[in-house]
Design an enzyme around this catalytic site. Structure first.
Site, mmCIF file in Angstrom:
data_model
loop_
_atom_site.group_PDB
_atom_site.id
_atom_site.type_symbol
_atom_site.label_atom_id
_atom_site.label_comp_id
_atom_site.label_asym_id
_atom_site.label_seq_id
_atom_site.Cartn_x
_atom_site.Cartn_y
_atom_site.Cartn_z
ATOM 1 N N LYS A 75 -3.771 -9.690 0.802
ATOM 2 C CA LYS A 75 -5.065 -9.463 0.151
ATOM 3 C C LYS A 75 -5.746 -10.818 -0.017
ATOM 4 C CE LYS A 75 -6.534 -6.091 -1.508
ATOM 5 N NZ LYS A 75 -7.430 -5.060 -0.926
ATOM 6 N N HIS A 108 -4.566 3.719 3.434
ATOM 7 C CA HIS A 108 -4.913 2.768 2.386
ATOM 8 C C HIS A 108 -4.179 3.136 1.095
ATOM 9 C CE1 HIS A 108 -7.757 2.335 -1.136
ATOM 10 N NE2 HIS A 108 -7.646 1.069 -0.796
#
Length: 422
Positions: A193, A320
């Protein structure tokens, strides 16, 4: 068993909160508590089907709008469920109309939340696992990836004794975080991330990961934090490093521009998040991998439909994740084993969560993958004491809507979540 036994007698929606670490992202930092909702759909005969969704006030209001309209339906009446949602959740409309180009997340989220519980009941009635209700498994297990975050050592206002990951702010610390995840769960691919630090520093972390894990596919997700020109500048460093680049920029049109010079596939869970987005996605060739999410695409069958569309247009399919517990992970895994073209290991925040709401505690990811829980339906049941405890957390924590930017301003009063950041 009589037909009446298969009618819905009641629906319960319980808001919960569980501890979440201070994970950094382009929008700020995770708050100390993640909000979710647990859905229970009970039949006249006492069988209970489970779902899990978001726990913000808007989602809870939409679930409440529909709840009473489901009483009396059969759990096999999925069209009836969809009609109830389209008749109660704005924008009120025709379930047979074209999908709106702007998306319809509120309705899709509501359908998805209840649909999982309906399918769980179908499996329980038939004595079959949920993946059999969805057409049967094509694989035994679903691969998941190590989901790496930069993070603070602890939340400033609410330190959590269960968070023993420590500070992760440097490439060396990112490698340490990855090593712990790979050692503990056996993950075979790694996602970072990003959008937190200057992009070159984050690519330094990717290069450190490549050196430490030469056989692991790598991904980066800046969550739209980069401009097109920044992304163009970075491409020489990213070329050959990534299996895909997820949402480097913040709009479908910008993704289409990046696709003209990106040497690797572009993935998204931000720009193409509804069936109404697909025509423009294809026209622009903006995305080559769609990360589905049954929570906002409209459920498990919608996830399968998206995968079929992927076969038509040559789109890769994966899944996701947001902060979630075992009901959601079980649902993801049941649908994942039914998708022939699940081309990439799926995301999951599950290793970051220490709480659980299902009996038996956390599901065990081993060898980087998870098999669907055994037993009819989802194969998981609620731990009532845990549900009550997590609901008390919700009542007492005071949070009602996720706001990573507000949490970040406790550390950096001038923080601006506007994108692109770089």
């Amino acid at each position: 068993m009589s037909r009446a036994d298969h009618r819905i007698a009641g629906v319960r929606v319980t808001a919960i909160a569980f501890r979440d670490p201070p994970l950094l992202n382009v929008a700020g930092v995770h708050e100390p508590w993640a909000l979710r909702s647990i859905i229970e759909v009970e039949l006249e005969n006492g069988l209970v089907g489970l779902g899990e969704s978001y726990g913000d006030l808007a989602t809870l209001a939409d679930l409440e709008r529909v709840r009473a309209a489901l009483v009396g339906l059969s759990p096999f009446d999925l069209n009836g469920l969809t009609q109830a949602v389209y008749g109660a959740v704005p924008p009120i409309g025709d379930p047979g109309a074209l999908f709106p180009p702007a998306g319809d997340k509120a309705r899709a989220t509501t359908v998805g939340a209840f649909e999982v519980a309906f399918l769980d009941l179908q499996g329980q009635i038939a004595g079959l696992p949920l993946h059999a209700i969805l057409g049967g498994a094509v694989r035994d297990r679903v691969p998941y990836s190590a989901y790496l975050f930069y993070k603070f050592a602890q939340h400033r206002d609410a330190p959590d004794p269960s968070d023993d990951w420590g500070e992760v702010l440097t490439p060396e610390q990112i490698v340490g975080e990855a090593r712990r995840m790979v050692d503990q769960y056996g993950f075979g691919s790694i996602k970072l991330k990003a959008g937190v630090f200057e992009p070159d520093a984050e690519i330094d972390a990717l290069e450190a990961l490549r050196a430490a894990f030469p056989g692991h596919p790598l991904r980066i997700d800046p969550n739209g934090g980069w401009s097109v020109e920044t992304t163009r500048r970075l491409m020489p460093r990213l070329d050959g490093l990534l299996e895909y680049c997820e949402d480097p920029v913040n709009s479908l049109h910008e993704m289409g521009e990046v696709a003209t010079f990106a040497p690797m596939p572009l993935a998204t869970n931000m720009c193409t998040i509804a069936f109404g987005h697909i025509p423009e996605t294809i026209r622009l060739n903006a995305v080559q991998v769609i990360l589905s999410d049954h929570h906002y695409w409209g459920g498990l069958r919608a996830t399968q439909h998206l995968a079929w569309i992927g076969r038509v247009f040559g789109l890769g399919i994966s899944m996701h994740s947001n902060s979630h517990l075992g009901v959601s992970l079980a649902a993801m895994t049941h649908v994942g084993v039914t998708i022939p073209n699940l081309a990439y290991a799926c995301d999951t925040h599950y290793p970051w969560q220490s709480d659980e709401v299902i009996e038996g505690g956390k599901l065990a990811i081993t060898g980087g993958a998870l098999a669907p829980p055994t037993g009819p339906g989802l194969g998981v049941r609620l731990d009532r004491a845990a549900l009550a405890r997590l609901h008390r957390n919700y009542v007492e924590c005071g949070l009602r809507k996720r706001d990573d930017a507000a949490e970040m301003r406790k550390y950096d009063p001038g923080f601006n979540p506007a994108r692109p950041r770089f």
